[in-house]
Design an enzyme around this catalytic site. Structure first.
Site, PDB file in Angstrom:
ATOM      1  N   GLY A   1       0.820  -1.208   0.000  1.00 37.42           N
ATOM      2  CA  GLY A   1       0.000   0.000   0.000  1.00 37.42           C
ATOM      3  C   GLY A   1       0.852   1.254   0.000  1.00 37.42           C
TER       4      GLY A   1
ATOM      5  CG  LEU B   1       1.033   5.064   5.750  1.00 42.54           C
ATOM      6  CD1 LEU B   1       1.793   6.372   5.571  1.00 42.54           C
ATOM      7  CD2 LEU B   1      -0.152   5.260   6.681  1.00 42.54           C
TER       8      LEU B   1
ATOM      9  CG  ASP C   1      -8.055 -12.323   7.480  1.00 48.00           C
ATOM     10  OD1 ASP C   1      -8.366 -11.176   7.869  1.00 48.00           O
ATOM     11  OD2 ASP C   1      -8.887 -13.124   7.005  1.00 48.00           O
ATOM     12  CB  ILE C   2      -5.749  -7.437  10.369  1.00 51.45           C
ATOM     13  CG1 ILE C   2      -6.709  -6.735   9.404  1.00 51.45           C
ATOM     14  CG2 ILE C   2      -4.296  -7.276   9.949  1.00 51.45           C
ATOM     15  CD1 ILE C   2      -6.528  -5.218   9.379  1.00 51.45           C
TER      16      ILE C   2
ATOM     17  CB  ALA D   1      -8.133   0.876   5.961  1.00 51.67           C
TER      18      ALA D   1
ATOM     19  CB  THR E   1      -9.836   8.771   7.922  1.00 52.27           C
ATOM     20  OG1 THR E   1     -10.310   9.661   6.902  1.00 52.27           O
ATOM     21  CG2 THR E   1     -11.041   8.247   8.679  1.00 52.27           C
ATOM     22  CG  ASP E   2      -9.898  13.763   6.231  1.00 50.49           C
ATOM     23  OD1 ASP E   2      -9.564  12.623   5.840  1.00 50.49           O
ATOM     24  OD2 ASP E   2     -10.473  14.590   5.493  1.00 50.49           O
TER      25      ASP E   2
ATOM     26  CE1 TYR F   1     -12.156   4.334   5.444  1.00 44.90           C
ATOM     27  CE2 TYR F   1     -12.629   6.691   5.400  1.00 44.90           C
ATOM     28  CZ  TYR F   1     -11.715   5.653   5.480  1.00 44.90           C
ATOM     29  OH  TYR F   1     -10.380   5.933   5.602  1.00 44.90           O
TER      30      TYR F   1
ATOM     31  CE  LYS G   1      -9.574   4.237   9.276  1.00 45.46           C
ATOM     32  NZ  LYS G   1      -8.472   3.219   9.185  1.00 45.46           N
TER      33      LYS G   1
END
Length: 289
Positions: free
Chosen positions: A10, A12, A34-35, A58, A99-100, A124, A128
Site C-alpha cells: 500500500g 503508506l 488476515d487482521i 483498511a 482519517t479526517d 466508512y 474508522k
C-alpha cells in the site's frame, strides 16, 4: 527496533519502509496476515515479537463500505481492536491509521484539533471512529494517526490509483477535468505521514495525533495545481459535490491542525504544494521549470 507493518504494497506502508530504514522490519500483506482473524494475529506477533505494530490496512472504498457495513466494521473497527489487544498482551506499541473523515459538518471552518468532537457522515467514517475508540479501550500504549487524502507510490490498489494519477489520466484523455470545489481538506503525500509516524514512534509518544501536510485546499484547487506542475494544458472546471454524488456523504471541511505533532517531535510537515511537487518528481511527471 523491530516493527511489524500491515498493508504491504500500500501507499503508506511503502513509505514507512523508507522512513523506518535501519530497523528490523516485517511487512505483511493481507495474504500473509488476515487482521480480522485473532489466531493469525496472535501467531504472527508471537513469531515476530515486534516492539511496535503499525496497521495501515483498511477497507476504504467508500461506496463499497456503504453497501457492506459488516465488512467495513470488521476491518476498520474490530481488526484494530484485535491487533491492539494482542500488542497489549505481548508488550508492543500499537499504531493505527485513521482519517479526517471522522469529522462531519463543521460549524466554524478552522483546522481541527485532536480534541474537536468527531461527527462521522458515512459508514466508512463511522467504522474508522469505532476503531479509534476500540484501540483506546484495548491498550494505553498506542498511537492513533489521523491523516487525509493520501496519494503516493503506485497508487492505492483498492481505489485503482490515486487522485493525482486519475487527474493526469483524465486530463490527457479528455482535455478537461471536472472537480469538486466544495470540499476543503489537505491532500497529503503519503511519504509525510510515514515520516510523522516514525518520528512519533522514536519519541515514544502515545495518544491521537493529526499528520497531514500544512495548509488546505479544495479538490478543484488541488487539481489545478496538479495540471500546472505537470505541464498539462487541459482545463479544470469546478463543480459541486451533488454533481458527482455516489451515495456517500463526505465532510465539506476537514482540514486538520498538526500543532500537537509539532510540539511532540519538534518537526513540521511540508505544505500540500511541496508534497505535490515531490510526488510528481518521484513519478517523473514534474514539468521542468
Amino acid at each position: 527496533m523491530r516493527a511489524l507493518i500491515t498493508g504491504a504494497g500500500g501507499q503508506l506502508a511503502t513509505y514507512l519502509v523508507e522512513a523506518l530504514a535501519g530497523n528490523d522490519l516485517l511487512v505483511l500483506s493481507r495474504r500473509e496476515l488476515d487482521i480480522t482473524e485473532s489466531d493469525q494475529i496472535r501467531d504472527a506477533l508471537e513469531r515476530a515479537r515486534p516492539d511496535v505494530v503499525i496497521n495501515t490496512a483498511a477497507f476504504h472504498n467508500l461506496p463499497q463500505c456503504e453497501r457492506d457495513v459488516r465488512t467495513s466494521f470488521e476491518v476498520n473497527a474490530r481488526a484494530p481492536f484485535l491487533l491492539a489487544k494482542a500488542c497489549r498482551d505481548l508488550g508492543a506499541k500499537f499504531v493505527h491509521v485513521s482519517t479526517d473523515y471522522v469529522f462531519g459538518n463543521v460549524v466554524e471552518p478552522r483546522p481541527l484539533t485532536e480534541d474537536d468532537l468527531p461527527a462521522p457522515l458515512s459508514v466508512y467514517a463511522a467504522s474508522k471512529l469505532a476503531g479509534e475508540h476500540l484501540v483506546r479501550q484495548a491498550t494505553d500504549s498506542h498511537l492513533l494517526i489521523r491523516t487525509c487524502g493520501l496519494y503516493g507510490a503506485r497508487g492505492s490498489s483498492g481505489k485503482k490509483g490515486n487522485f493525482v494519477l486519475t487527474m493526469l489520466r483524465l486530463a490527457r484523455e479528455r482535455g478537461e477535468v471536472r472537480v469538486v470545489n466544495d470540499q476543503r481538506c489537505t491532500p497529503t503525500y503519503a511519504k509525510y505521514p510515514a515520516m510523522a509516524i516514525a518520528a512519533l514512534v522514536h519519541a515514544d509518544c502515545n495518544g491521537t495525533f493529526h499528520a497531514v501536510s500544512a495548509g488546505d485546499c479544495t479538490w478543484y484547487e488541488f487539481a489545478v495545481q496538479i495540471l500546472r506542475l505537470a505541464g498539462v494544458s487541459a482545463k479544470a472546471f469546478p463543480v459541486t459535490s451533488e454533481e458527482f454524488f455516489d451515495g456517500v456523504r463526505r465532510p465539506p471541511y476537514s482540514a486538520l491542525d498538526c500543532s500537537k505533532f509539532e510540539r511532540a517531535t519538534g518537526e513540521r510537515l511540508p505544505s500540500w504544494k511541496d508534497g505535490l511537487r515531490d510526488y510528481l518528481t518521484e513519478i517523473g511527471e514534474r514539468r521542468q521549470d
